[in-house]
Scaffold this motif. Sequence first.
Motif, PDB file in Angstrom:
ATOM      1  N   VAL A   1     -52.230  12.511  61.321  1.00 50.93           N
ATOM      2  CA  VAL A   1     -53.415  12.635  60.472  1.00 50.93           C
ATOM      3  C   VAL A   1     -54.701  12.449  61.273  1.00 50.93           C
ATOM      4  CG1 VAL A   1     -54.681  11.516  58.572  1.00 50.93           C
ATOM      5  CG2 VAL A   1     -52.262  12.030  58.323  1.00 50.93           C
ATOM      6  N   GLN A   2     -54.658  11.572  62.294  1.00 53.25           N
ATOM      7  CA  GLN A   2     -55.873  11.306  63.074  1.00 53.25           C
ATOM      8  C   GLN A   2     -56.388  12.556  63.796  1.00 53.25           C
ATOM      9  OE1 GLN A   2     -55.416   8.803  66.514  1.00 53.25           O
ATOM     10  NE2 GLN A   2     -53.256   9.359  66.772  1.00 53.25           N
ATOM     11  N   TYR A   3     -55.527  13.556  63.978  1.00 50.87           N
ATOM     12  CA  TYR A   3     -55.929  14.773  64.676  1.00 50.87           C
ATOM     13  C   TYR A   3     -56.243  15.925  63.714  1.00 50.87           C
ATOM     14  CZ  TYR A   3     -53.618  12.127  68.359  1.00 50.87           C
ATOM     15  OH  TYR A   3     -53.231  11.136  69.230  1.00 50.87           O
ATOM     16  N   MET A   4     -56.123  15.663  62.421  1.00 55.05           N
ATOM     17  CA  MET A   4     -56.341  16.710  61.433  1.00 55.05           C
ATOM     18  C   MET A   4     -57.714  16.576  60.791  1.00 55.05           C
ATOM     19  SD  MET A   4     -52.656  16.726  59.457  1.00 55.05           S
ATOM     20  CE  MET A   4     -51.108  16.768  60.350  1.00 55.05           C
ATOM     21  N   LYS A   5     -58.167  17.657  60.207  1.00 56.68           N
ATOM     22  CA  LYS A   5     -59.437  17.647  59.494  1.00 56.68           C
ATOM     23  C   LYS A   5     -59.279  16.934  58.160  1.00 56.68           C
ATOM     24  CE  LYS A   5     -62.934  20.669  57.423  1.00 56.68           C
ATOM     25  NZ  LYS A   5     -63.303  22.072  57.105  1.00 56.68           N
ATOM     26  N   VAL A   6     -60.000  15.846  57.995  1.00 56.00           N
ATOM     27  CA  VAL A   6     -59.959  15.081  56.752  1.00 56.00           C
ATOM     28  C   VAL A   6     -61.162  15.478  55.905  1.00 56.00           C
ATOM     29  CG1 VAL A   6     -59.973  12.784  55.720  1.00 56.00           C
ATOM     30  CG2 VAL A   6     -58.733  13.183  57.868  1.00 56.00           C
ATOM     31  N   GLU A   7     -60.925  15.840  54.646  1.00 53.25           N
ATOM     32  CA  GLU A   7     -61.989  16.301  53.758  1.00 53.25           C
ATOM     33  C   GLU A   7     -62.196  15.323  52.607  1.00 53.25           C
ATOM     34  OE1 GLU A   7     -61.954  20.868  53.231  1.00 53.25           O
ATOM     35  OE2 GLU A   7     -59.842  20.311  53.434  1.00 53.25           O
ATOM     36  N   ASP A   8     -63.423  15.289  52.100  1.00 51.85           N
ATOM     37  CA  ASP A   8     -63.697  14.548  50.870  1.00 51.85           C
ATOM     38  C   ASP A   8     -63.156  15.349  49.694  1.00 51.85           C
ATOM     39  OD1 ASP A   8     -65.004  12.446  52.136  1.00 51.85           O
ATOM     40  OD2 ASP A   8     -66.934  13.483  52.081  1.00 51.85           O
ATOM     41  N   VAL A   9     -62.368  14.716  48.858  1.00 48.73           N
ATOM     42  CA  VAL A   9     -61.756  15.420  47.735  1.00 48.73           C
ATOM     43  C   VAL A   9     -62.811  16.052  46.841  1.00 48.73           C
ATOM     44  CG1 VAL A   9     -60.426  15.075  45.620  1.00 48.73           C
ATOM     45  CG2 VAL A   9     -59.620  14.090  47.749  1.00 48.73           C
ATOM     46  N   GLU A  10     -63.893  15.332  46.567  1.00 48.71           N
ATOM     47  CA  GLU A  10     -64.913  15.842  45.648  1.00 48.71           C
ATOM     48  C   GLU A  10     -65.715  16.990  46.244  1.00 48.71           C
ATOM     49  OE1 GLU A  10     -67.321  12.776  44.057  1.00 48.71           O
ATOM     50  OE2 GLU A  10     -65.706  11.910  42.856  1.00 48.71           O
ATOM     51  N   ALA A  11     -65.572  17.224  47.555  1.00 55.77           N
ATOM     52  CA  ALA A  11     -66.303  18.320  48.190  1.00 55.77           C
ATOM     53  C   ALA A  11     -65.494  19.611  48.219  1.00 55.77           C
ATOM     54  CB  ALA A  11     -66.683  17.924  49.615  1.00 55.77           C
ATOM     55  N   VAL A  12     -64.270  19.557  47.711  1.00 56.58           N
ATOM     56  CA  VAL A  12     -63.387  20.722  47.743  1.00 56.58           C
ATOM     57  C   VAL A  12     -63.272  21.296  46.334  1.00 56.58           C
ATOM     58  CG1 VAL A  12     -61.088  21.587  48.311  1.00 56.58           C
ATOM     59  CG2 VAL A  12     -62.095  19.720  49.657  1.00 56.58           C
ATOM     60  N   ASP A  13     -63.537  22.575  46.214  1.00 57.37           N
ATOM     61  CA  ASP A  13     -63.430  23.259  44.925  1.00 57.37           C
ATOM     62  C   ASP A  13     -62.015  23.822  44.813  1.00 57.37           C
ATOM     63  OD1 ASP A  13     -63.806  24.536  42.562  1.00 57.37           O
ATOM     64  OD2 ASP A  13     -65.354  25.921  43.271  1.00 57.37           O
ATOM     65  N   PHE A  14     -61.184  23.201  43.964  1.00 53.70           N
ATOM     66  CA  PHE A  14     -59.793  23.631  43.894  1.00 53.70           C
ATOM     67  C   PHE A  14     -59.201  23.437  42.512  1.00 53.70           C
ATOM     68  CE2 PHE A  14     -59.511  19.150  45.063  1.00 53.70           C
ATOM     69  CZ  PHE A  14     -58.483  18.673  44.281  1.00 53.70           C
ATOM     70  N   GLN A  15     -58.102  24.125  42.299  1.00 53.49           N
ATOM     71  CA  GLN A  15     -57.311  23.982  41.078  1.00 53.49           C
ATOM     72  C   GLN A  15     -56.042  23.209  41.416  1.00 53.49           C
ATOM     73  OE1 GLN A  15     -55.724  27.649  39.594  1.00 53.49           O
ATOM     74  NE2 GLN A  15     -54.590  26.680  37.937  1.00 53.49           N
ATOM     75  N   LEU A  16     -55.797  22.131  40.710  1.00 50.65           N
ATOM     76  CA  LEU A  16     -54.590  21.344  40.931  1.00 50.65           C
ATOM     77  C   LEU A  16     -53.388  22.063  40.336  1.00 50.65           C
ATOM     78  CD1 LEU A  16     -53.511  18.560  41.945  1.00 50.65           C
ATOM     79  CD2 LEU A  16     -53.782  17.765  39.587  1.00 50.65           C
ATOM     80  N   LEU A  17     -52.296  22.128  41.093  1.00 50.87           N
ATOM     81  CA  LEU A  17     -51.063  22.761  40.646  1.00 50.87           C
ATOM     82  C   LEU A  17     -49.980  21.708  40.447  1.00 50.87           C
ATOM     83  CD1 LEU A  17     -51.017  25.778  43.155  1.00 50.87           C
ATOM     84  CD2 LEU A  17     -51.870  25.777  40.794  1.00 50.87           C
ATOM     85  N   PRO A  18     -48.920  22.012  39.723  1.00 51.94           N
ATOM     86  CA  PRO A  18     -47.798  21.078  39.663  1.00 51.94           C
ATOM     87  C   PRO A  18     -47.300  20.798  41.076  1.00 51.94           C
ATOM     88  CG  PRO A  18     -47.513  22.822  38.047  1.00 51.94           C
ATOM     89  CD  PRO A  18     -48.678  23.225  38.909  1.00 51.94           C
ATOM     90  N   PRO A  19     -46.971  19.547  41.422  1.00 55.65           N
ATOM     91  CA  PRO A  19     -46.535  19.250  42.784  1.00 55.65           C
ATOM     92  C   PRO A  19     -45.191  19.866  43.145  1.00 55.65           C
ATOM     93  CG  PRO A  19     -46.357  17.305  41.398  1.00 55.65           C
ATOM     94  CD  PRO A  19     -47.079  18.341  40.597  1.00 55.65           C
ATOM     95  N   ILE A  20     -44.405  20.233  42.165  1.00 57.25           N
ATOM     96  CA  ILE A  20     -43.174  20.983  42.399  1.00 57.25           C
ATOM     97  C   ILE A  20     -43.002  21.927  41.212  1.00 57.25           C
ATOM     98  CG2 ILE A  20     -41.613  19.309  41.302  1.00 57.25           C
ATOM     99  CD1 ILE A  20     -39.686  19.913  43.733  1.00 57.25           C
ATOM    100  N   GLU A  21     -42.565  23.155  41.488  1.00 54.81           N
ATOM    101  CA  GLU A  21     -42.635  24.172  40.429  1.00 54.81           C
ATOM    102  C   GLU A  21     -41.299  24.808  40.059  1.00 54.81           C
ATOM    103  OE1 GLU A  21     -46.807  26.293  40.599  1.00 54.81           O
ATOM    104  OE2 GLU A  21     -45.964  26.181  42.626  1.00 54.81           O
ATOM    105  N   CYS A  22     -40.362  24.902  40.970  1.00 55.34           N
ATOM    106  CA  CYS A  22     -39.108  25.608  40.659  1.00 55.34           C
ATOM    107  C   CYS A  22     -37.892  24.849  41.152  1.00 55.34           C
ATOM    108  CB  CYS A  22     -39.134  27.018  41.251  1.00 55.34           C
ATOM    109  SG  CYS A  22     -40.374  28.097  40.531  1.00 55.34           S
ATOM    110  N   PRO A  23     -37.673  23.625  40.687  1.00 60.48           N
ATOM    111  CA  PRO A  23     -36.446  22.922  41.089  1.00 60.48           C
ATOM    112  C   PRO A  23     -35.214  23.617  40.526  1.00 60.48           C
ATOM    113  CG  PRO A  23     -37.541  21.749  39.306  1.00 60.48           C
ATOM    114  CD  PRO A  23     -38.465  22.858  39.722  1.00 60.48           C
ATOM    115  N   SER A  24     -34.102  23.505  41.231  1.00 62.15           N
ATOM    116  CA  SER A  24     -32.887  24.153  40.733  1.00 62.15           C
ATOM    117  C   SER A  24     -32.327  23.429  39.516  1.00 62.15           C
ATOM    118  CB  SER A  24     -31.830  24.209  41.840  1.00 62.15           C
ATOM    119  OG  SER A  24     -31.356  22.909  42.174  1.00 62.15           O
ATOM    120  N   LYS A  25     -32.616  22.132  39.392  1.00 68.09           N
ATOM    121  CA  LYS A  25     -32.132  21.361  38.237  1.00 68.09           C
ATOM    122  C   LYS A  25     -33.176  20.343  37.808  1.00 68.09           C
ATOM    123  CE  LYS A  25     -28.207  20.184  40.355  1.00 68.09           C
ATOM    124  NZ  LYS A  25     -28.129  21.238  41.405  1.00 68.09           N
ATOM    125  N   ILE A  26     -33.294  20.169  36.489  1.00 69.83           N
ATOM    126  CA  ILE A  26     -34.080  19.091  35.903  1.00 69.83           C
ATOM    127  C   ILE A  26     -33.166  18.387  34.911  1.00 69.83           C
ATOM    128  CG2 ILE A  26     -36.140  18.443  34.610  1.00 69.83           C
ATOM    129  CD1 ILE A  26     -37.300  21.224  35.413  1.00 69.83           C
TER     130      ILE A  26
END
Length: 339
Positions: free
Chosen positions: A110-135
């Motif tokens: 992480v120390q070598y990656m670009k860290v962004e402020d969450v509130e500065a990013v314009d995005f749509q939140l998606l389900p964290p997992i979408e197509c599990p084989s079983k629920i």
Amino acid sequence: MITNLNLLRNHGRRLWAFRMERRGFNFFQQQRLHHPVSTPAPTPTVERRKNDPKCRFMQYRRSNETFKRLAMVSDDGSKMVELSSLTCASPNMQDFIQQRYAMDNLLDSVQYMKVEDVEAVDFQLLPPIECPSKIIAVDCNYVDNCDEQHISIPREPTFHVKFSNAITGALDAIKAPSSMKRIDYGCHLAVIMGKKCREVTPKEALNHVFGFMVAQDIVAKERNVVLGGHSMDTFFPVGPIILHRCHMPDVNNLWIRTLVNGDIRQSGNTRDMIFKVDFLIHRLSHYLTLYPGDVILTGTPAGAGAYQRPTRFLKPGDLIESEIQNLGKMCNKVINPYA
């Protein structure tokens, strides 16, 4: 769309900074415990800053993009780092789980990656997992849930299934026609499997887990609804993040609750589970093979609408909030899609 939600408080204690604006979110932050418990972290190989993103994974889509991305979010919800453009990590959570990344190495990077402020990013939140084989969901796994139904504590767990078409996001609407008068709810601790799992012992079971998330099992209890109404579209809100098991202090001691229109309907703790997470995985793995990304719902505490007097089912216009300690919060509005 829900906007500008204020802080939620409980007896003067800060609970969740759940705030959504057009340019970001800060509701990923970790819940402060009423009685703080130290959280064991992986042994660091570099000094990590307090607000560095941790193994709290979210899927999202940036504004004006059609493809999804994968990111890690810090404990306080203020910082994020995108993995899918900076590493070989798949942008799809299902595929990322199967890549079997070493979390220690990921945290060190992480120390070598670009860290962004969450509130500065314009995005749509998606389900964290979408197509599990079983629920797979366990029935009647809390003592108080058995008590409110006036049934004996089960000696063996029983299960029902949901299908992935029901999955929706932590801020998405639950679509329920006004003709349905018996729509119920139940907040679950959801377990996401990380390895192929067959006939494991309870002692080995948690080693096969990838992480945990909040899930809301919405069900239409109308007599004429097929499959018990568990798998209608949008009837399975999940998110907002998946917390990797390396950051979970004690999965058997998490408070869990549901609010409807601001009123607390469910309030429980995972320590009151009749069958613990390790046993549920052990038992299911003797019935069938569990695969990476499979989701297990571990039961819901007392307070579902069907067992209150008078009954208190969901209806269009209701706002349902689901939260579990350490895992974040969801906020879903019930709507009539045909109105």
